[in-house]
Write an enzyme that holds these catalytic residues in place. Structure first.
Site, PDB file in Angstrom:
ATOM      1  N   CYS A 116       5.228   5.944   1.709  1.00 39.03           N
ATOM      2  CA  CYS A 116       3.809   6.211   1.394  1.00 39.03           C
ATOM      3  C   CYS A 116       3.212   7.303   2.269  1.00 39.03           C
ATOM      4  CB  CYS A 116       3.002   4.922   1.497  1.00 39.03           C
ATOM      5  SG  CYS A 116       3.548   3.704   0.301  1.00 39.03           S
ATOM      6  N   HIS A 256      -4.237   6.759   2.244  1.00 38.56           N
ATOM      7  CA  HIS A 256      -3.253   6.306   1.257  1.00 38.56           C
ATOM      8  C   HIS A 256      -3.791   5.059   0.564  1.00 38.56           C
ATOM      9  CE1 HIS A 256       0.238   4.754  -0.634  1.00 38.56           C
ATOM     10  NE2 HIS A 256       0.374   3.753   0.222  1.00 38.56           N
ATOM     11  N   ASN A 286      -0.876   1.560  -6.283  1.00 35.88           N
ATOM     12  CA  ASN A 286      -0.241   2.326  -5.204  1.00 35.88           C
ATOM     13  C   ASN A 286       0.863   3.195  -5.813  1.00 35.88           C
ATOM     14  OD1 ASN A 286       1.236   3.236  -3.038  1.00 35.88           O
ATOM     15  ND2 ASN A 286       1.372   1.249  -1.998  1.00 35.88           N
TER      16      ASN A 286
END
Ligand code: UT7
Length: 329
Positions: A116, A256, A286
């Site tokens: 990520c 993020h 996500n």
């Protein structure tokens, strides 16, 4: 002439048409809309359903939009860096495939596997090639087809992830905008809390690894949750201190998008107004390396030249960090 800084001069993104809503997930695993929304902030995620398409194809769609917006030809691109954990193949790099597909015949490139944090690791890496003056037009991509490594029988992970791609163009600037500072960190002792067990050289694919569902993303959510808040908060605090900035000096924080509670947890720890902390997780879930460029795309119209923005991420590895930049347009 002023110092050469690497400036984001354009942004674009792509998400596939397929949608999985929380209601769809209720039919697939033991979960419910209320739990997902209150625990994560996610309403739906986009899924690349065409089995003949992969991460590079989403990136190519995003790049086509960007090149058209900027009116530049693929031959002008001299480098492509791709943050991804779901490259089309184990090798070669997705960057090579993208360069070929868009006709970037003068570019070289490579992938960065920082989960990520892939986009911010890629952006900082690219910025060094700009700052030294060797490269003038770099595409920095964050793209992941998470549906290819999500176990849709595991409610701990399948509610979280979606597919998507984002890209920025990085160019030199000498007028005082662009990337001012960055902090990148890694701690391999966190590797077992968020990872894909099989498919690498330690556990190559066998009938057994497939049977045991070891080619899917595995996560111990609570451990990652706490580490994510700490990693992002610490790196934001450090970069602000190093640059003698207060919360009032920062126009936007783009974190993020893993969980709305994590993002708001970071904002609360640091005392940022919620309006400065941008969130679009409800639409995409996500998307791993794609969340930050997709956020930049979705909120681009808010930004003014000179706005101070912090990008921050935390991901598998563990990896984390923050970037301080002045928006360039
Ligand atoms: O992008 C890289 C970084 N990744 C992240 O930052 C993700 C970090 N982790 C998280 O976002 C959160 O930990 C999750 C969203 C994954 C989970 O939220 P949580 O608040 O940490 O839940 P939990 O795992 O502590 O589980 C709480 C309860 C448990 O039930 P009991 O033991 O309290 O009875 C779980 O079994 O919620 C249950 N649960 C669910 N219930 C309905 C877990 N998953 C689900 C689900 N639907 N999908």
């Amino acid at each position: 002439m002023g110092k050469i800084r690497a400036a984001i001069s354009g942004v674009a993104g792509y998400v596939p048409d397929g949608v999985i809503t929380n209601q769809d997930l209720e039919q697939m695993v033991e979960t419910n809309d209320e739990w997902i929304l209150s625990r994560t902030g996610i309403k739906e995620r986009r899924i690349l359903r065409d089995p003949t398409k992969a991460t590079s194809d989403m990136a190519v769609e995003a790049i086509k939009v960007l090149l058209a917006q900027k009116a530049i030809s693929p031959e002008e691109i001299d480098m492509i860096i791709v943050g991804t954990v779901t490259g089309d193949y184990v090798f070669p790099d997705t960057a090579n495939l993208i360069a070929h597909k868009i006709g970037a015949t003068n570019a070289f490139g490579f992938d960065i596997n920082a989960a990520c944090s892939g986009f911010i690791f890629s952006l900082v890496t690219a910025s060094k090639f700009i700052e030294t003056g060797t490269h003038k037009k770099i595409l920095v991509v964050g793209a992941d087809k998470m549906s290819s490594i999500v176990n849709y029988e595991d409610r701990a992970t399948c509610i979280l992830f979606g597919d998507g791609a984002g890209v920025v163009l990085l160019e030199p600037d000498t007028e005082g905008v662009g990337i001012e500072d960055s902090i990148l960190r890694a701690d391999g002792s966190g590797s077992q809390f968020l990872f894909q067990k099989a498919g690498g050289s330690l556990h190559p694919a066998t009938a057994e690894t497939v049977k045991n569902k070891e080619h899917f993303a595995y996560q111990e959510g609570r451990v990652v949750f706490k580490a994510a808040i700490k990693g992002m908060s610490d790196s934001i605090r450090e970069i602000m201190k190093n640059n003698e900035l207060s919360q009032d000096d920062i126009d936007y924080v783009i974190a993020h998008q893993a969980n709305k509670r994590i993002i708001h947890g970071v904002a609360d720890m640091l005392g940022f107004d919620k309006e400065k902390v941008l969130v679009n997780i409800e639409n995409y879930g996500n998307t791993t390396a794609a969340t930050i460029p997709l956020c930049l795309r979705d909120f681009e119209s808010k930004f003014k030249k000179g706005d101070r923005i912090i990008l921050t991420a935390f991901g598998g590895g563990f990896t984390w960090g923050s970037i301080l930049l002045k928006w360039a347009y």
